[in-house]
Enzyme design. Structure first.
Site, PDB file in Angstrom:
ATOM      1  N   HIS A 135      64.952  16.309 -10.099  1.00  0.00           N
ATOM      2  CA  HIS A 135      63.765  16.986 -10.638  1.00  0.00           C
ATOM      3  C   HIS A 135      62.490  16.276 -10.160  1.00  0.00           C
ATOM      4  O   HIS A 135      61.530  16.922  -9.738  1.00  0.00           O
ATOM      5  CB  HIS A 135      63.820  17.017 -12.159  1.00  0.00           C
ATOM      6  CG  HIS A 135      62.535  17.383 -12.822  1.00  0.00           C
ATOM      7  ND1 HIS A 135      61.983  18.644 -12.742  1.00  0.00           N
ATOM      8  CD2 HIS A 135      61.679  16.642 -13.558  1.00  0.00           C
ATOM      9  CE1 HIS A 135      60.839  18.666 -13.416  1.00  0.00           C
ATOM     10  NE2 HIS A 135      60.634  17.463 -13.918  1.00  0.00           N
ATOM     11  N   HIS A 157      65.739  16.172 -16.597  1.00  0.00           N
ATOM     12  CA  HIS A 157      64.805  15.102 -16.234  1.00  0.00           C
ATOM     13  C   HIS A 157      65.561  13.992 -15.507  1.00  0.00           C
ATOM     14  O   HIS A 157      65.883  12.960 -16.073  1.00  0.00           O
ATOM     15  CB  HIS A 157      64.090  14.573 -17.478  1.00  0.00           C
ATOM     16  CG  HIS A 157      63.143  15.557 -18.057  1.00  0.00           C
ATOM     17  ND1 HIS A 157      63.384  16.194 -19.246  1.00  0.00           N
ATOM     18  CD2 HIS A 157      61.976  16.047 -17.598  1.00  0.00           C
ATOM     19  CE1 HIS A 157      62.389  17.029 -19.502  1.00  0.00           C
ATOM     20  NE2 HIS A 157      61.519  16.960 -18.515  1.00  0.00           N
TER      21      HIS A 157
END
Length: 87
Positions: free
Chosen positions: A46, A42
């Site tokens: 991403h 994350h």
């Protein structure tokens, strides 16, 4: 990645339709990048990947023709921010 994100906003006409100041857009994108965590998944890369996929769906599938401009803005912006500051 930042340049590509700016291009998406311009390419979809969002900067024009919502009178977004290009300098403010760039600063906002830098702020989002700076607030994403640097973890294995994350992270900003991403977020960019998800946004690129959303842009592809909206643009290549001509979904934008069936959406109100605000809906296109919401889709792209929420894709960029969907994991912002995710631990």
């Amino acid at each position: 990645m930042l340049s590509c994100l700016e291009y998406m906003y311009h390419g979809l006409g969002l900067v024009r339709d919502f009178n977004i100041n290009p300098i403010m857009l760039k600063r906002w994108l830098l702020n989002v990048q700076g607030n994403d965590k640097d973890n294995p998944f994350h992270n900003f890369r991403h977020s960019f990947s998800v946004t690129q996929m959303m842009h592809g769906l909206v643009y290549l599938c001509e979904i934008q023709e069936r959406l109100a401009p605000i809906e296109s803005l919401i889709l792209i912006t929420s894709a960029i921010c969907h994991d912002l500051d995710h631990p």
